[in-house]
Design an enzyme around this catalytic site. Structure first.
Site, PDB file in Angstrom:
ATOM      1  N   GLY A  44       0.816  -1.222   0.000  1.00 28.61           N
ATOM      2  CA  GLY A  44       0.000   0.000   0.000  1.00 28.61           C
ATOM      3  C   GLY A  44       0.843   1.263   0.000  1.00 28.61           C
ATOM      4  CB  VAL A  45      -0.166   4.815   0.501  1.00 26.41           C
ATOM      5  CG1 VAL A  45       0.559   6.122   0.790  1.00 26.41           C
ATOM      6  CG2 VAL A  45      -1.098   4.980  -0.691  1.00 26.41           C
ATOM      7  CE  LYS A  55       8.767   8.475   8.506  1.00 22.53           C
ATOM      8  NZ  LYS A  55       7.394   8.864   8.158  1.00 22.53           N
ATOM      9  N   GLY A 186       2.054  20.333   8.270  1.00 19.74           N
ATOM     10  CA  GLY A 186       1.627  19.162   9.037  1.00 19.74           C
ATOM     11  C   GLY A 186       2.686  18.072   8.986  1.00 19.74           C
ATOM     12  CB  ILE A 188       3.105  15.041   4.423  1.00 20.64           C
ATOM     13  CG1 ILE A 188       2.371  13.721   4.704  1.00 20.64           C
ATOM     14  CG2 ILE A 188       3.826  14.995   3.072  1.00 20.64           C
ATOM     15  CD1 ILE A 188       1.367  13.299   3.653  1.00 20.64           C
ATOM     16  CG  HIS A 448      21.647   6.100  34.602  1.00 28.67           C
ATOM     17  ND1 HIS A 448      21.089   7.342  34.344  1.00 28.67           N
ATOM     18  CD2 HIS A 448      22.967   6.310  34.852  1.00 28.67           C
ATOM     19  CE1 HIS A 448      22.041   8.264  34.449  1.00 28.67           C
ATOM     20  NE2 HIS A 448      23.194   7.669  34.760  1.00 28.67           N
TER      21      HIS A 448
HETATM   22  P1  NAD Z   1      -1.881  17.233   7.999  1.00 29.15           P
HETATM   23  O1  NAD Z   1      -3.319  17.309   8.259  1.00 29.15           O
HETATM   24  O2  NAD Z   1      -0.962  16.654   8.994  1.00 29.15           O
HETATM   25  O3  NAD Z   1      -1.324  18.703   7.700  1.00 29.15           O
HETATM   26  C1  NAD Z   1      -1.865  19.539   6.723  1.00 29.15           C
HETATM   27  C2  NAD Z   1      -1.502  20.961   7.088  1.00 29.15           C
HETATM   28  O4  NAD Z   1      -1.814  21.795   6.003  1.00 29.15           O
HETATM   29  C3  NAD Z   1      -2.264  21.486   8.291  1.00 29.15           C
HETATM   30  O5  NAD Z   1      -1.344  22.054   9.173  1.00 29.15           O
HETATM   31  C4  NAD Z   1      -3.215  22.525   7.679  1.00 29.15           C
HETATM   32  O6  NAD Z   1      -3.527  23.564   8.562  1.00 29.15           O
HETATM   33  C5  NAD Z   1      -2.411  22.994   6.489  1.00 29.15           C
HETATM   34  N1  NAD Z   1      -3.173  23.550   5.375  1.00 29.15           N
HETATM   35  C6  NAD Z   1      -4.306  23.062   4.810  1.00 29.15           C
HETATM   36  N2  NAD Z   1      -4.673  23.830   3.754  1.00 29.15           N
HETATM   37  C7  NAD Z   1      -3.728  24.793   3.629  1.00 29.15           C
HETATM   38  C8  NAD Z   1      -3.526  25.869   2.717  1.00 29.15           C
HETATM   39  N3  NAD Z   1      -4.372  26.089   1.709  1.00 29.15           N
HETATM   40  N4  NAD Z   1      -2.447  26.674   2.887  1.00 29.15           N
HETATM   41  C9  NAD Z   1      -1.581  26.457   3.922  1.00 29.15           C
HETATM   42  N5  NAD Z   1      -1.717  25.443   4.801  1.00 29.15           N
HETATM   43  C10 NAD Z   1      -2.774  24.614   4.650  1.00 29.15           C
HETATM   44  O7  NAD Z   1      -1.744  16.520   6.573  1.00 29.15           O
HETATM   45  P2  NAD Z   1      -0.486  15.946   5.796  1.00 29.15           P
HETATM   46  O8  NAD Z   1       0.779  16.458   6.355  1.00 29.15           O
HETATM   47  O9  NAD Z   1      -0.785  16.172   4.350  1.00 29.15           O
HETATM   48  O10 NAD Z   1      -0.588  14.418   6.116  1.00 29.15           O
HETATM   49  C11 NAD Z   1      -1.799  13.717   5.834  1.00 29.15           C
HETATM   50  C12 NAD Z   1      -2.019  12.608   6.804  1.00 29.15           C
HETATM   51  O11 NAD Z   1      -1.107  11.570   6.531  1.00 29.15           O
HETATM   52  C13 NAD Z   1      -1.779  13.007   8.252  1.00 29.15           C
HETATM   53  O12 NAD Z   1      -2.923  13.542   8.849  1.00 29.15           O
HETATM   54  C14 NAD Z   1      -1.389  11.714   8.858  1.00 29.15           C
HETATM   55  O13 NAD Z   1      -2.543  11.048   9.282  1.00 29.15           O
HETATM   56  C15 NAD Z   1      -0.744  10.950   7.737  1.00 29.15           C
HETATM   57  N6  NAD Z   1       0.707  10.954   7.885  1.00 29.15           N
HETATM   58  C16 NAD Z   1       1.251  10.421   8.996  1.00 29.15           C
HETATM   59  C17 NAD Z   1       2.618  10.423   9.174  1.00 29.15           C
HETATM   60  C18 NAD Z   1       3.200   9.818  10.398  1.00 29.15           C
HETATM   61  O14 NAD Z   1       2.504   9.086  11.088  1.00 29.15           O
HETATM   62  N7  NAD Z   1       4.451  10.115  10.721  1.00 29.15           N
HETATM   63  C19 NAD Z   1       3.447  11.004   8.222  1.00 29.15           C
HETATM   64  C20 NAD Z   1       2.864  11.550   7.105  1.00 29.15           C
HETATM   65  C21 NAD Z   1       1.491  11.517   6.950  1.00 29.15           C
END
Ligand code: NAD
Length: 475
Positions: A44-45, A55, A186, A188, A448
């Site tokens: 998958g993705v 990672k 966020g 990603i 420790h």
């Molecule tokens: P996210 O929801 O984490 O972050 C998206 C960000 O974009 C938010 O902060 C939001 O406020 C901002 N945003 C939205 N529209 C905007 C705009 N027009 N201009 C500026 N900012 C804007 O989403 P993501 O980073 O795309 O990741 C998607 C999902 O994938 C996550 O919610 C998570 O569930 C999953 N993911 C998880 C991991 C992990 O577990 N380490 C890593 C990558 C992705």
């Protein structure tokens, strides 16, 4: 082409960590299982273009960072050089190894892996289109939909520009742009921004909310934000992209909002990371009683059953949080429900990890959520400035905090920022799930010198002082 007809007990649509974990568990419980996905192997993705390749690249980014950081301790390397082809080949090798391994595991369990695209003819019949092979009609007693999610897009951005990337494009690692704008601060955006910044790109982030990682407790985000302020060129908060124009040599961007630069800015590439959308437009889903909510998630009950009794949905397509480990566990619940067990998906703590440097991890009740729900909590924090192990790593930029019920002394939530927070949060998950009290963490002997001691010392603070942190009592 003609069509072959087959039957199975359980058909799983989608081969990510939700789908393959469900298929494997069903097979382990003695069911006849078919797992359907367009890729040559399960994964998958997450494995092909998400968690795993990102990672691998974040590890490379960390090593590059440490090579530079080592000058602080009298160790200098010639400036590290990046062979992009080799790095890409290594990342692809990691993906191949793990997805190939999943293919072997499917075979070993007699899970029938069907490479193709599934649509529903009715609640008990799937049709699978296969490249270069006959289509297959598959009758099934139960179906588990685990079709995942895809990157959200922004409407006012040029379509089909090779310079506008989503996470999949960024992970392909075709080039290292000189400048990159990350839209969305966020998970990603910050993870992949960290990778490209380490590779030498000048990264700027634009986030429409007042802080990075909206929704995460601010004290956990602060150490990361401070570091990113140094590694990124700019972090523009409360700001949005007003317009993007494709020019000959790049993208010209106009911003609007609190931190918008007055003039337009040029970038070689833009990474759009503004969230993900569930893949719920599964052809033929409307031929069943399953329903989709206003945000596009398939509606499910506690067993992950849709309104159509033989059809289940798990993972990103069935609701937030969109995390691989949540999908796998929903898959286990669905399979147990199919087997007739009284299973229900009711976790007390789903851990979340942002794999930046430092990492941020949390589980259970957060302070932000407690405030919203007006819940009485006590929060204790152990700053990593007081951790011996963090000092030996020259990384005191961290904090470990516990969210505790002051009446029962139970651990309700744990938050950690710092190196290896993603590994350490597992202790927090266990504490919350087992209903541990602060005393359980304080009295459990932690090795420790380790970063894990910060969890124990945070619990000690709940009872007054901790060994390595002394705060005079207010008179
Ligand atoms: P996210 O929801 O984490 O972050 C998206 C960000 O974009 C938010 O902060 C939001 O406020 C901002 N945003 C939205 N529209 C905007 C705009 N027009 N201009 C500026 N900012 C804007 O989403 P993501 O980073 O795309 O990741 C998607 C999902 O994938 C996550 O919610 C998570 O569930 C999953 N993911 C998880 C991991 C992990 O577990 N380490 C890593 C990558 C992705």
């Amino acid at each position: 082409m003609s069509e072959t007809t087959k039957s199975t007990q359980v058909a799983v649509v989608g081969g990510g960590p939700g789908g393959y974990a469900a298929a494997f568990r069903a097979a382990d419980m003695g069911m006849q299982v078919a797992l359907i996905d367009a890729e040559p192997n399960p994964g998958g993705v997450c494995l092909y273009r998400g968690c795993i390749p990102s990672k691998a690249l974040l590890h490379a980014a960390y090593v590059l960072g440490e090579a530079r950081h080592a000058a602080n301790w009298g160790i200098t390397f010639a400036p590290p050089k990046v062979d992009l082809d080799k790095l890409r080949t290594w990342k692809e090798g990691v993906v191949r190894k793990l997805t190939g391994g999943l293919g072997q595991l499917a075979k070993a369990r007699s899970v029938r892996y069907v490479q193709g695209y599934a649509s529903l003819l009715d609640a008990r019949t799937l049709q699978i289109q296969r490249d270069g092979a006959d289509a297959e009609r598959l009758t099934t007693e139960h179906t588990i939909l685990a079709t995942g999610s895809r990157p959200a897009t922004l409407p006012n951005f040029p379509k089909d520009s090779e310079r506008i990337w989503d996470s999949t494009d960024a992970l392909e690692l075709q080039s290292i742009p000189k400048t990159m704008l990350v839209v969305g601060g966020g998970y990603i955006g910050l993870e992949l921004g960290t990778v490209y910044a380490a590779l030498g790109t000048e990264v700027s982030v634009v986030e429409m909310m007042p802080g990075l990682l909206p929704g995460v407790d601010r004290d956990l985000v602060t150490p990361l934000a401070k570091r990113l302020e140094k590694t990124f060129r700019a972090i523009m908060l409360n700001t949005k992209v007003a317009a993007v124009k494709e020019e000959k040599n790049g993208l010209r961007v106009r911003f609007e909002g609190e931190m918008a630069p007055a003039e337009e800015r040029d970038y070689e590439a833009i990474l759009v990371s503004v969230g993900r959308k569930p893949n719920s437009t599964i052809p033929g889903l409307d031929k069943t009683r399953a329903e989709v909510d206003a945000r596009g998630f398939i509606k499910v009950d506690g067993q992950r059953r849709t309104a159509e009794p033989g059809v289940f949905a798990i993972g990103d397509v069935a609701g937030e949080p969109m995390l691989a480990h949540k999908a796998s566990h929903e898959g286990f619940t669905a399979v147990e429900a199919i087997a007739g067990h009284k299973a229900v998906f009711e976790p007390q703590a789903i851990p979340a990890v942002v794999f930046t440097d430092p990492e941020i991890a949390w589980c259970g009740l957060t302070e932000t959520q407690a405030e919203k729900e007006n819940r009485k909590i006590q929060v204790v924090r152990f700053p990593w400035a007081a951790s011996g192990r963090a000092t030996t790593l020259d990384r005191n930029d961290g904090v470990t905090k516990l969210v505790i019920d002051p009446d029962t002394e139970r651990i309700l939530g744990v938050g950690i920022t710092g190196l290896n927070a993603g590994e350490m949060i597992a202790e927090g998950v266990l504490a919350v799930e087992m209903g541990a009290k602060a005393a359980d963490l304080a009295l459990s002997i932690h090795p420790h010198p380790t970063l894990s001691e910060t969890v124990m010392e945070a619990a000690e603070i709940f009872f007054g002082q901790s060994t390595h942190l002394y705060r005079p009592k207010k008179k």
